[in-house]
Design an enzyme around this catalytic site. Structure first.
Site, PDB file in Angstrom:
ATOM      1  N   ARG A  93     110.463 106.909 -48.965  1.00  0.00           N
ATOM      2  CA  ARG A  93     110.053 108.220 -49.462  1.00  0.00           C
ATOM      3  C   ARG A  93     109.666 108.229 -50.939  1.00  0.00           C
ATOM      4  O   ARG A  93     109.134 109.222 -51.439  1.00  0.00           O
ATOM      5  CB  ARG A  93     111.156 109.264 -49.192  1.00  0.00           C
ATOM      6  CG  ARG A  93     111.141 109.740 -47.750  1.00  0.00           C
ATOM      7  CD  ARG A  93     112.101 110.887 -47.574  1.00  0.00           C
ATOM      8  NE  ARG A  93     113.472 110.442 -47.486  1.00  0.00           N
ATOM      9  CZ  ARG A  93     114.532 111.222 -47.733  1.00  0.00           C
ATOM     10  NH1 ARG A  93     114.359 112.467 -48.106  1.00  0.00           N
ATOM     11  NH2 ARG A  93     115.754 110.747 -47.601  1.00  0.00           N
ATOM     12  N   SER A 130      97.770 104.829-102.552  1.00  0.00           N
ATOM     13  CA  SER A 130      97.273 105.382-101.302  1.00  0.00           C
ATOM     14  C   SER A 130      96.108 104.568-100.762  1.00  0.00           C
ATOM     15  O   SER A 130      95.308 104.041-101.533  1.00  0.00           O
ATOM     16  CB  SER A 130      96.793 106.817-101.516  1.00  0.00           C
ATOM     17  OG  SER A 130      97.887 107.618-101.861  1.00  0.00           O
ATOM     18  N   GLY A 175     122.957 101.309 -54.915  1.00  0.00           N
ATOM     19  CA  GLY A 175     122.055 101.186 -56.068  1.00  0.00           C
ATOM     20  C   GLY A 175     121.240 102.433 -56.346  1.00  0.00           C
ATOM     21  O   GLY A 175     120.703 102.605 -57.437  1.00  0.00           O
ATOM     22  N   THR A 218     124.249  99.419 -43.692  1.00  0.00           N
ATOM     23  CA  THR A 218     125.104  99.234 -44.877  1.00  0.00           C
ATOM     24  C   THR A 218     126.264  98.272 -44.586  1.00  0.00           C
ATOM     25  O   THR A 218     126.687  97.525 -45.475  1.00  0.00           O
ATOM     26  CB  THR A 218     125.654 100.594 -45.356  1.00  0.00           C
ATOM     27  OG1 THR A 218     126.209 101.299 -44.233  1.00  0.00           O
ATOM     28  CG2 THR A 218     124.563 101.456 -45.968  1.00  0.00           C
ATOM     29  N   ASN A 234     130.380 111.865 -46.957  1.00  0.00           N
ATOM     30  CA  ASN A 234     130.533 110.516 -47.500  1.00  0.00           C
ATOM     31  C   ASN A 234     129.510 110.255 -48.602  1.00  0.00           C
ATOM     32  O   ASN A 234     128.313 110.417 -48.399  1.00  0.00           O
ATOM     33  CB  ASN A 234     130.330 109.505 -46.362  1.00  0.00           C
ATOM     34  CG  ASN A 234     130.407 108.068 -46.839  1.00  0.00           C
ATOM     35  OD1 ASN A 234     131.115 107.765 -47.800  1.00  0.00           O
ATOM     36  ND2 ASN A 234     129.672 107.182 -46.174  1.00  0.00           N
TER      37      ASN A 234
HETATM   38  C1  UD1 Z   1     124.679 106.373 -46.177  1.00  0.00           C
HETATM   39  C2  UD1 Z   1     126.006 106.505 -45.404  1.00  0.00           C
HETATM   40  C3  UD1 Z   1     126.322 107.988 -45.224  1.00  0.00           C
HETATM   41  C4  UD1 Z   1     126.380 108.679 -46.562  1.00  0.00           C
HETATM   42  C5  UD1 Z   1     125.091 108.456 -47.340  1.00  0.00           C
HETATM   43  C6  UD1 Z   1     125.248 108.976 -48.740  1.00  0.00           C
HETATM   44  C7  UD1 Z   1     126.209 104.597 -43.917  1.00  0.00           C
HETATM   45  C8  UD1 Z   1     126.079 104.116 -42.543  1.00  0.00           C
HETATM   46  N1  UD1 Z   1     125.874 105.862 -44.149  1.00  0.00           N
HETATM   47  O1  UD1 Z   1     123.658 106.883 -45.345  1.00  0.00           O
HETATM   48  O2  UD1 Z   1     127.565 108.125 -44.569  1.00  0.00           O
HETATM   49  O3  UD1 Z   1     126.621 110.070 -46.386  1.00  0.00           O
HETATM   50  O4  UD1 Z   1     124.773 107.064 -47.403  1.00  0.00           O
HETATM   51  O5  UD1 Z   1     124.041 108.905 -49.415  1.00  0.00           O
HETATM   52  O6  UD1 Z   1     126.644 103.875 -44.778  1.00  0.00           O
HETATM   53  N2  UD1 Z   1     121.170  99.454 -47.818  1.00  0.00           N
HETATM   54  C9  UD1 Z   1     121.064  98.090 -47.826  1.00  0.00           C
HETATM   55  N3  UD1 Z   1     120.874  97.433 -46.661  1.00  0.00           N
HETATM   56  C10 UD1 Z   1     120.786  98.078 -45.470  1.00  0.00           C
HETATM   57  C11 UD1 Z   1     120.891  99.482 -45.474  1.00  0.00           C
HETATM   58  C12 UD1 Z   1     121.077 100.143 -46.662  1.00  0.00           C
HETATM   59  O7  UD1 Z   1     121.159  97.459 -48.875  1.00  0.00           O
HETATM   60  O8  UD1 Z   1     120.618  97.396 -44.461  1.00  0.00           O
HETATM   61  C13 UD1 Z   1     121.377 100.153 -49.082  1.00  0.00           C
HETATM   62  C14 UD1 Z   1     120.213 101.047 -49.465  1.00  0.00           C
HETATM   63  O9  UD1 Z   1     119.294 100.362 -50.275  1.00  0.00           O
HETATM   64  C15 UD1 Z   1     120.905 102.168 -50.224  1.00  0.00           C
HETATM   65  C16 UD1 Z   1     122.285 102.240 -49.580  1.00  0.00           C
HETATM   66  O10 UD1 Z   1     122.484 101.005 -48.940  1.00  0.00           O
HETATM   67  O11 UD1 Z   1     121.078 101.856 -51.588  1.00  0.00           O
HETATM   68  C17 UD1 Z   1     122.423 103.381 -48.583  1.00  0.00           C
HETATM   69  O12 UD1 Z   1     121.519 103.240 -47.546  1.00  0.00           O
HETATM   70  P1  UD1 Z   1     120.805 104.468 -46.860  1.00  0.00           P
HETATM   71  O13 UD1 Z   1     119.870 103.974 -45.847  1.00  0.00           O
HETATM   72  O14 UD1 Z   1     120.260 105.389 -47.897  1.00  0.00           O
HETATM   73  O15 UD1 Z   1     122.036 105.172 -46.134  1.00  0.00           O
HETATM   74  P2  UD1 Z   1     122.096 106.655 -45.654  1.00  0.00           P
HETATM   75  O16 UD1 Z   1     121.417 106.751 -44.352  1.00  0.00           O
HETATM   76  O17 UD1 Z   1     121.657 107.568 -46.721  1.00  0.00           O
END
Ligand code: UD1
Ligand code: MG
Length: 451
Positions: A15, A387, A104, A81, A169
């Site tokens: 996004r 100057s 991050g 994650t 969370n």
């Molecule tokens: C995650 C949480 C959710 C929380 C929310 C808060 C999980 C499953 N969900 O969801 O409970 O309310 O954040 O913002 O944890 N990332 C990786 N590798 C991956 C996936 C993600 O490094 O395979 C990193 C992303 O770059 C990011 C962070 O983890 O910095 C969170 O990932 P994102 O996909 O934004 O998780 P959400 O769906 O927002």
């Protein structure tokens, strides 16, 4: 208990609509990733591991530029994650303390909040950071029973009832290293997204007879950045907090909303910042300074008693000693300006050393660049640069020396000498009047007959 920091930063950030990995977009002049690293660093971690995927090389460079000790591990496919934390297993081999997981793209976690999480760890195997959110957001929901956190349910997997919970969370999690990896071994990807959710370790912990809890913080701390609009909001949030902190420290911001600060701006007590001043990275301003309106500073140090601007531009390598005055439309770069010296109007001082109490006249330029190489200008103490002097570097002007206005100085000037390097003036009596007459007659002839 020693801690290790794990920062998840492998996601693409679709996004953001950008070629730059999301975590490298900047807030207050530093990548979001660096903000997260700085927040985590307050726990004095024994190891720092950044999980990168999209834009790996750039993320690695930014992480190690900030902290050369940081390890950066590759998560080639973003399988969630939980999976992201699993790939840090090797980097954390032999580490026996607590692991703190941060995102991050969530740059504003406060040190005090992390401290509260560390304290809660004494009684629980897993500690999660939660916040009360606007339920329209699709955050994971925290299922609590009194103090005990029983599960985190991702929005996509949640029933309508669970979606009504507004304790959400943030993504920050704390658990002992070996426990965390054991719990991760027990999770699967059978859910709405087909991903390994870090959040599932809460349920697996409970299933294994361990306890989890949640510490709560303000929503502004857990603000995640997913779009350019969020980035702008995050910038505003940072600026608001940083301005308030400076004012609390005794700095006057005449119009706080127009003072733009960097993540590392340092300003001393009783300094006054007039409206519309921009601080780029790496600026320190001592006490009792006045930065006047519309000035732009980066990589500069201003000592006590200095006055800068209005409309001044201090570029990297600018070092102003006490009581230096830099006036309007003056640009300095890589310039050391000693105590009490003045550069008051319309000058460029680059790759230069100006001695104490010297006065640089209006329109002076240090001609530091010959089209290929940069050269240095050295000006002694108590010198007076007339100057519109062009100082063609490399060149040295001695102590107590003077240059005549309009001079093009190509050779060094010794102590106490006056250098004149301009054409001799010739005056022709009455010539101006004659010229005016001639020109007016010419004009009259041209316009004759025209209406
Ligand atoms: C995650 C949480 C959710 C929380 C929310 C808060 C999980 C499953 N969900 O969801 O409970 O309310 O954040 O913002 O944890 N990332 C990786 N590798 C991956 C996936 C993600 O490094 O395979 C990193 C992303 O770059 C990011 C962070 O983890 O910095 C969170 O990932 P994102 O996909 O934004 O998780 P959400 O769906 O927002
Ligand atoms: Mg997210």
């Amino acid at each position: 208990m020693s801690t290790a920091l794990v920062i998840l930063a492998a996601g693409k950030g679709t996004r953001m609509n950008s070629d730059l990995p999301k975590v490298l977009h900047e807030i207050a002049g530093a990548p979001m990733l660096v903000h997260a690293m700085k927040a985590g660093a307050t726990l004095d971690p024994e190891r720092t591991v950044v999980v990168a995927g999209h834009g790996f090389d750039a993320v690695q460079a930014a992480a190690q530029d900030h902290d050369p000790e940081a390890q950066v591990v590759l998560q080639a496919e973003q399988n969630g994650t939980g999976h992201a934390v699993m790939v840090t297993r090797e980097a954390l081999a032999g580490f026996e303390g607590d692991v703190v997981v941060l995102f991050g793209d969530t740059p504003f976690i406060q040190p005090e909040t992390l401290q509260r999480m560390t304290a809660a760890r004494a009684d629980h195997a897993v500690v999660v950071l939660g916040f009360d959110a606007d339920t329209s957001e699709k955050y994971g929901r925290l299922v609590m029973e009194d103090d005990a956190l029983k599960a985190i349910v991702e929005y996509a997997d949640a029933s309508e009832d669970i979606r009504q919970i507004n304790f959400c969370n943030s993504g920050v999690m704390l658990a002992k290293s070996d426990v965390l990896f054991d719990l991760l071994d027990a999770i699967n990807n059978e859910n709405a997204s087909g991903e390994y959710y870090l959040t599932d370790v809460v349920k697996t912990a409970n299933d294994a007879g361990l306890t989890a809890t949640a510490v709560s913080c303000d929503e502004t701390e857990t603000m995640g950045v997913n779009s350019r609009a969020h980035l702008a909001e995050a910038e505003t949030a940072f600026q608001t907090r940083a301005r308030a902190a400076l004012m609390a420290d005794g700095v006057t911001l005449v119009d706080p909303n127009t003072t733009w600060l960097s993540h590392d701006t340092v300003i001393g007590r009783d300094t006054v910042i007039e409206p519309h001043v921009f601080f780029g990275p790496d600026v320190t301003v001592e006490s009792g300074v006045r930065i006047r309106a519309f000035s732009h500073l980066e990589g500069a140090h201003v000592s006590r008693g200095g006055v800068v601007g209005p409309y001044a531009r201090l570029r990297p390598g600018t070092e102003l000693a006490e009581d230096v005055k830099i006036g309007n439309f003056v640009e300095t770069k890589n310039a050391i300006i000693d105590e009490g010296a003045k550069v008051n109007h319309l000058s460029y001082v680059g790759d230069a050393h100006v001695g104490e109490k010297s006065n640089i006249g209006a329109g002076t330029i240090t001609c530091n660049y010959d089209g290929v190489l940069k050269h240095k200008t050295t000006i002694g103490k108590n010198a007076f640069i007339g100057s519109n002097t062009m100082l063609v570097a490399p060149v040295t002007i001695g102590d107590d020396a003077m240059t005549a206005s309009g001079s093009v100085i190509t050779k060094s000037v010794e102590d106490g000498a006056l250098a004149l390097a301009r054409a001799q003036q010739v005056s022709k009596p009455n010539m101006a009047r004659k010229l005016f007459e001639m020109l007016r007659a010419k004009k009259a002839k041209q316009t004759k007959g025209k209406v």
